[in-house]
Scaffold this active site. Structure first.
Site, short mmCIF file in Angstrom:
data_model
loop_
_atom_site.label_atom_id
_atom_site.label_comp_id
_atom_site.label_asym_id
_atom_site.label_seq_id
_atom_site.Cartn_x
_atom_site.Cartn_y
_atom_site.Cartn_z
N TRP A 158 0.83 -1.22 0.00
CA TRP A 158 0.00 0.00 0.00
C TRP A 158 0.86 1.27 0.00
O TRP A 158 0.33 2.36 -0.08
CB TRP A 158 -0.97 0.00 1.18
CG TRP A 158 -0.35 -0.38 2.48
CD1 TRP A 158 0.22 0.46 3.38
CD2 TRP A 158 -0.24 -1.71 3.02
NE1 TRP A 158 0.70 -0.25 4.45
CE2 TRP A 158 0.43 -1.59 4.26
CE3 TRP A 158 -0.62 -2.98 2.58
CZ2 TRP A 158 0.71 -2.69 5.06
CZ3 TRP A 158 -0.34 -4.07 3.37
CH2 TRP A 158 0.31 -3.93 4.58
N ARG A 159 2.17 1.09 0.08
CA ARG A 159 3.04 2.27 -0.02
C ARG A 159 3.43 2.56 -1.48
O ARG A 159 4.22 3.45 -1.73
CB ARG A 159 4.29 2.09 0.85
CG ARG A 159 3.93 2.19 2.32
CD ARG A 159 5.12 2.22 3.22
NE ARG A 159 4.69 2.46 4.60
CZ ARG A 159 5.36 2.08 5.67
NH1 ARG A 159 6.51 1.45 5.53
NH2 ARG A 159 4.90 2.34 6.87
N GLU B 235 -5.74 0.62 5.61
CA GLU B 235 -5.84 1.10 6.99
C GLU B 235 -6.88 0.30 7.78
O GLU B 235 -6.69 -0.01 8.95
CB GLU B 235 -6.18 2.59 7.03
CG GLU B 235 -5.04 3.50 6.61
CD GLU B 235 -3.81 3.39 7.52
OE1 GLU B 235 -3.95 2.96 8.68
OE2 GLU B 235 -2.70 3.71 7.05
N GLN C 99 -5.94 -3.65 14.31
CA GLN C 99 -5.89 -4.88 15.13
C GLN C 99 -5.20 -6.06 14.45
O GLN C 99 -5.32 -7.19 14.91
CB GLN C 99 -7.31 -5.37 15.53
CG GLN C 99 -8.34 -4.32 15.70
CD GLN C 99 -8.45 -3.85 17.12
OE1 GLN C 99 -7.66 -4.25 17.95
NE2 GLN C 99 -9.40 -2.99 17.40
N TYR D 151 -8.94 8.29 13.29
CA TYR D 151 -7.65 7.78 12.83
C TYR D 151 -7.67 7.51 11.32
O TYR D 151 -6.81 7.98 10.57
CB TYR D 151 -7.23 6.49 13.59
CG TYR D 151 -6.07 5.84 12.89
CD1 TYR D 151 -4.78 6.34 13.08
CD2 TYR D 151 -6.25 4.82 11.97
CE1 TYR D 151 -3.71 5.82 12.38
CE2 TYR D 151 -5.19 4.29 11.26
CZ TYR D 151 -3.92 4.79 11.48
OH TYR D 151 -2.86 4.28 10.77
N ASP E 106 -2.87 6.58 16.37
CA ASP E 106 -3.17 5.21 16.79
C ASP E 106 -2.28 4.86 17.99
O ASP E 106 -1.61 5.74 18.55
CB ASP E 106 -2.96 4.23 15.62
CG ASP E 106 -1.50 4.12 15.21
OD1 ASP E 106 -0.65 4.87 15.75
OD2 ASP E 106 -1.19 3.27 14.35
N CYS F 256 10.56 2.47 18.45
CA CYS F 256 10.02 2.87 19.76
C CYS F 256 8.96 1.85 20.19
O CYS F 256 7.78 2.15 20.32
CB CYS F 256 9.43 4.28 19.67
SG CYS F 256 9.16 5.03 21.28
N CYS G 217 16.47 2.97 21.51
CA CYS G 217 16.75 4.41 21.54
C CYS G 217 18.05 4.77 20.81
O CYS G 217 18.15 5.83 20.22
CB CYS G 217 16.79 4.91 22.97
SG CYS G 217 15.23 4.67 23.84
N CYS H 281 13.87 13.72 22.54
CA CYS H 281 12.98 12.85 23.33
C CYS H 281 13.20 13.04 24.83
O CYS H 281 14.29 12.76 25.35
CB CYS H 281 13.22 11.38 22.94
SG CYS H 281 12.20 10.26 23.89
N SER I 128 -10.61 -10.04 21.49
CA SER I 128 -10.09 -8.93 22.29
C SER I 128 -10.66 -8.94 23.71
O SER I 128 -10.00 -8.56 24.65
CB SER I 128 -10.40 -7.60 21.62
OG SER I 128 -11.78 -7.48 21.42
FE1 SF4 Z 1 11.26 6.13 21.65
FE2 SF4 Z 1 12.44 8.28 22.61
FE3 SF4 Z 1 13.74 5.99 22.61
FE4 SF4 Z 1 13.24 7.25 20.32
S1 SF4 Z 1 14.53 7.94 21.98
S2 SF4 Z 1 12.99 5.05 20.73
S3 SF4 Z 1 11.25 8.15 20.73
S4 SF4 Z 1 11.89 6.46 23.75
#
Ligand code: SF4
Length: 346
Positions: free
Chosen positions: A26-27, A39, A44, A122, A140, A194, A201, A210, A302
């Protein structure tokens, strides 16, 4: 809320997305109808599961006009195994409105698109930003997780009113010139980097902006209170085969869970009740031979879990129309637990 690094944040996110995005079918399109289909399927459901369904769906129904009036049994069959079948019914009702009211063109503004059946905030935002490049929020679970960490938002995401906070945050942050990549970038970051339990991170393109990374409390976010307790239901499923090798099936109610899907007779097991007796009475069946249990498993929805024990019996019913041949069964839409049993029997 302080958005002092908005420009840099946008740039890093959009560039990262354009560099690292997964190649998903779909991209390759900006057709709003196809984006909408993808979408709805992705709600789910995992990306890997959706890919073959999406490809089959857009091949069979490439335009709103081809899908709008397709028979319900065909569309359920296409969706078979994806679960949450009300999604495809609502999608069809919404697409029909597009054909009838908007000449087959999906509306390009939030007011009109949000009036379509099954289109929540959404989905509206995702279609508007991805297909039309509009700077509209699409929040979402992934987006809430990322932004709760980046912006240190401690509000409980289990409460519906909290979504507004995130929608406002996206409205402030979104890149008006790259709305599609910005929104998809947030979702992709939530899916790949994330992640809920161990965010990567050190690989994150927005680490510098962040607050959770700075504070070292990323895994405590987002705040989410526990869901209500799961309900457990115990069923005996009878596979009744007649002497011609046909099987007894019934259609589920037109409303509620798995509406209009087909199943083998399901008897809820309650203390002190004889399930076989209930089968005989409710379905008017004569049981000749009992082969015993063929499969025991649980299926988790669910909000509830079905504990299923499937048993094969030879029998006959007074109403011959309730029996189906193998070929007929293959064409009927069945929910996943029934497919599991059917595959075992075959
Ligand atoms: Fe998530 Fe912040 Fe870590 Fe990036 S730096 S993965 S936004 S917690």
């Amino acid at each position: 809320m302080n958005y002092e690094y908005t420009e840099e944040f946008r740039k890093e996110l959009v560039e990262w997305f354009n560099r690292e995005k997964r190649d998903l079918p779909w991209r390759h399109t900006i057709d709003p109808y196809k984006i909408w289909v993808s979408e709805v399927m992705l709600q789910q459901t995992r990306v890997d599961t959706v890919i073959p369904y999406y490809n089959r769906f857009v091949e069979k129904f490439p335009t709103p006009q081809t899908f709008a009036y397709a028979p319900e049994e065909d569309i359920l069959k296409m969706w078979e195994g994806l679960g949450y079948y009300s999604r495809v019914r609502n999608l069809q009702a919404g697409v029909r409105e597009v054909v009838e009211t908007y000449g087959g063109v999906v509306p390009n503004n939030r007011v009109d698109i949000s009036k379509l059946k099954g289109v929540g905030p959404y989905t509206a935002g995702a279609v508007l930003s991805i297909a039309y490049g509009r700077p509209e929020h699409a929040v979402d679970g992934n987006v809430m997780r990322v932004l709760s960490r980046v912006l240190h938002i401690y509000d409980d995401i289990a409460l519906p009113k909290t979504k507004k906070i995130f929608e406002e945050a996206v409205t402030e942050l979104i890149d008006p010139n790259n709305a599609s990549s910005f929104n998809q970038g947030l979702m992709e970051l939530g899916a790949l980097i994330c992640t809920p339990t161990s965010p990567k991170c050190l690989l994150c393109p927005v680490r510098e902006y962040c607050r959770a990374f700075e504070a070292g409390d990323a895994t405590e976010l987002p705040v989410k209170t526990k869901k209500t307790k799961m309900k457990n239901l115990h069923y005996k499923v009878y596979i009744v085969r007649d002497n011609e090798g046909r099987y007894l099936l019934e259609k589920r109610d037109a409303n509620g869970l798995l509406a209009n899907m087909w199943q083998f007779p399901m008897i809820e097991m309650k203390k002190g009740e004889d399930a076989l007796n209930k089968l005989i009475q409710q379905y008017d069946v004569k049981v000749k031979v009992k082969h015993g249990t063929v499969l025991t498993f649980k299926h988790i929805f669910s909000h509830l879990t079905w504990h299923i024990e499937a048993e094969l019996v030879e029998g006959e019913a007074t109403n011959d129309e309730k029996f189906f041949t193998r070929e007929q069964i293959e064409r009927l839409p069945m929910p996943v637990p029934m497919l599991k049993i059917w595959n075992e029997i075959k």
